[in-house]
Design a protein around this motif. Structure first.
Motif, short mmCIF file in Angstrom:
data_model
loop_
_atom_site.label_atom_id
_atom_site.label_comp_id
_atom_site.label_asym_id
_atom_site.label_seq_id
_atom_site.Cartn_x
_atom_site.Cartn_y
_atom_site.Cartn_z
N TYR A 141 77.76 57.25 28.24
CA TYR A 141 78.49 58.13 29.94
C TYR A 141 78.94 57.03 30.97
O TYR A 141 79.73 57.24 31.11
N LYS B 58 82.72 57.14 31.42
CA LYS B 58 82.93 58.33 33.07
C LYS B 58 83.97 58.64 33.70
O LYS B 58 84.22 60.12 33.81
N GLY C 198 76.38 58.95 39.01
CA GLY C 198 77.44 60.52 38.77
C GLY C 198 76.74 61.74 38.04
O GLY C 198 76.65 63.16 37.47
#
Length: 636
Positions: free
Chosen positions: A297, A301, A219
């Motif tokens: 995260y 995500k 990411g």
């Protein structure tokens, strides 16, 4: 919003508060019972290094770190973590350059140093800047746990700020320094527990730490090597190392609350050890909260809570994760809230006490002493009551500032901005006193005020360009039913501007991490330049200089020459005396000679240093000549 806390959460949360309060009550009624200033503010300088080390970390890195660093790594990646290198570089500077001076003076207010070194005016402007800095910072610290409570429990943000502020104000009026230090140890452990609740539960759900790291790397969250020299880039290697180092120095080297803790240790070596011991604790918490941010995260995500309007601010990410992941584990949500709240309780209460102490020592007490006379001191009970009233007033002020905190761009950047624009000039003010003996009050005060004004302009002026966050997903199949977590009732934000970052005023684009270094440098340069026109007139006491500078400035003793000259004359006298006559008492020729050279006593300035070295060179040649005359058989 309905409450997400269960009975067990309230039990855990209440137990933590009871334990914290019990520690304060215990030290209130044991020992000297906090009846004198030395015990109440300085713990009689008998504390060990370990609780002081934990307290140094907890004083400024409590809820700010847990909420701010985790959301920072979620939104912008791991570049912020490079700041840990600056902690390693700055710690020896604090321990061996600044701390020995304060430990030598042992004053309740660090700003008494400024009066001894420069004058009363410098002390007043320095303590006023500290008060401004701490009031703003306490507003941020008060806002952070209120944010966590409002996101998790459903309590209104206004109610949370008022309730936490009231507890902090009450606790600060009864707890002495011993209670604060011991409570900080307990609360620091709770902070680590809150963070590792997130990391451990996330690792179990997502397949381990390695899988979390892989998802974060895919990411675009893992990056440490941004070497851009552009000062408008928010976080780079240079902003974090050099900018972060001066932020750390402004917090740990000259801040009243931190220095006051360091002075509670019985000697300088143990105090320096406590500072070194706090370094790994601070770095461990920083790295742990970063991992918590990456864990969050990895979970969100594909369904970014900010983009889907589940929450209003990035600082609510960690509480949201707790609600989604820990709600089925009895008591863990309460433990998390306790970790957030208890850390801020100790930070705010100790800061309120330090503000009250500085206000009394630097402003009110001198006026009262002048009005009553030196021979009519204020009764200790009156001093204690006055400090309680001051603590109450500062608590109310901090509550007011907390309501303004949500106007800032995240609690982490807001707190560092405050310390940057105010801490930089303050750090430079003490540095000018300790490292530059030729500087005077007439020079450093204008330099300080100019730099402070520029820092406030840079930090809080506007408009500023929008901070570009990293991308996030918006496909949320697991949250198709909106009743699982109601959409947050967010206030409409400012409309997005069509301006490019280059269209904004340059000073408003500079990274907040440079504020401390910029304001420090401006104060230092102007202070030295102004001192050329208004130099220091009186000779500076060596005890007010940093040990490194004191050694350089201390005149070298001509002991070798005086000893050699005295022994040669003694030898000649013994050769001319009868065998049984008593030997003359050894005297220093330099001290007994009526025509001895006198070292200059002018103020220490750059010109006087040159003259002093010149006179010492002439004196050395004179000594060599005298030795040669008294030793005719020896060639020099």
């Amino acid at each position: 919003m309905s409450s997400y806390l269960t009975t067990w959460d309230y039990v855990v949360f209440g137990t933590v508060l009871v334990i914290s309060a019990a520690i304060g009550v215990y030290y209130r009624f044991t020992g000297g019972r906090q009846k004198n200033v030395e015990e109440y503010m300085m713990a009689n300088s008998k504390m060990s290094a370990t609780p002081v080390a934990f307290s140094l970390m907890a004083s400024f890195m409590s809820a700010i770190t847990i909420l701010g660093v985790s959301s920072e790594n979620y939104m912008y990646g791991t570049q912020f973590l490079v700041i840990n290198i600056s902690y390693v570089l700055a710690t020896p500077i604090v321990a061996y350059i600044y701390l020995p001076v304060f430990y030598r003076l042992k004053t309740l207010s660090v700003y008494e140093y400024l009066e001894r070194r420069f004058g009363k005016g410098t002390r007043l402007v320095g303590s006023a800047a500290f008060s401004l800095q701490m009031i703003l910072y306490m507003g941020i610290v008060l806002y952070a746990p209120a944010l966590a409570l409002s996101a998790v429990t459903g309590l209104s943000k206004v109610g949370a700020i008022l309730s936490i502020g009231a507890v902090c104000t009450f606790y600060s009026s009864i707890g002495g320094m011993k209670a604060v230090l011991i409570t900080d140890v307990f609360q620091s452990l709770l902070m680590f527990a809150a963070v590792y609740c997130v990391i451990i539960k996330g690792s179990i759900d997502l397949g381990g730490v390695g899988e979390i790291w892989r998802i974060a790397e895919e990411g675009g969250r893992i990056h440490f090597l941004n070497f851009s020299l552009d000062p408008t880039v928010r976080h780079t290697v240079f902003t974090q190392i050099f900018g972060g180092m001066f932020v750390y120095l402004s917090l740990y080297a000259v801040n009243q609350a931190q220095v006051q803790r360091l002075l509670t240790v019985r000697d300088l070596k143990r105090s320096q050890f406590s500072l070194w011991l706090s370094l790994p604790i601070l770095m461990f918490l920083s790295l742990s909260t970063a991992m918590a941010g990456l864990t969050i995260y990895a979970k969100y995500k594909d369904c970014d809570p900010l983009l889907t309007k589940r929450i209003c601010s990035a600082d609510q990410l960690l509480p949201l994760f707790v609600v989604d992941s820990l709600d089925k584990l009895p008591g863990l949500t309460g433990l998390f809230i306790a970790g957030i709240l208890s850390g801020s309780l100790s930070t705010v209460s100790s800061a309120i006490n330090s503000l009250a102490a500085v206000s009394w020592e630097d402003y009110i007490h001198p006026l009262v002493r002048k009005a009553r006379g030196v021979n009519n001191p204020v009764a200790p009970a009156t001093v204690s009551f006055a400090n309680k009233i001051l603590a109450l007033c500062y608590g109310l002020v901090c509550i007011g500032v907390a309501f303004l905190a949500e106007k800032f761009t995240g609690v982490l950047q807001a707190s560092l901005t405050i310390f940057g624009v105010v801490g930089g000039p303050l750090l430079a003010l003490f540095t000018l006193g300790m490292m530059f003996p030729f500087t005077s009050q007439r020079a450093v005060v204008p330099a300080f005020l100019i730099s402070l004004g520029l820092g406030l302009w840079m930090g809080f002026g506007g408009p500023k360009p929008e901070i570009q966050r990293l991308s996030g997903g918006t496909t949320c199949p697991q949250y198709g039913n909106e009743t699982v977590f109601p959409v947050a009732n967010c206030k409409p934000g400012n409309p997005l501007s069509d301006k490019l970052p280059e269209d904004y005023f340059y000073l408003y684009r500079i990274s907040y991490q440079w504020y401390t270094l910029i304001t420090f440098t401006i104060t230092l340069i102007l202070g030295c330049l102004f001192s050329m026109c208004a130099p220091q007139r009186e000779k500076v006491d060596q005890s007010l200089l940093s040990p490194a500078i004191s050694k350089i400035m201390q005149p070298k003793k001509a002991s070798s020459y005086s000893t050699e000259l005295s022994s040669s004359k003694k030898k000649n006298n013994n050769e001319n005396e009868p065998p049984h006559s008593p030997s003359p008492s050894p005297t220093n020729e330099l001290e007994s000679s009526p025509n001895k050279p006198i070292l200059p006593q002018e103020p220490i300035t750059s010109s006087s240093i040159i003259l002093e070295n010149s006179d010492k060179l002439k004196f050395r040649k004179s000594c060599d000549s005298d030795i040669q005359q008294n030793l005719p058989g020896e060639k020099m």
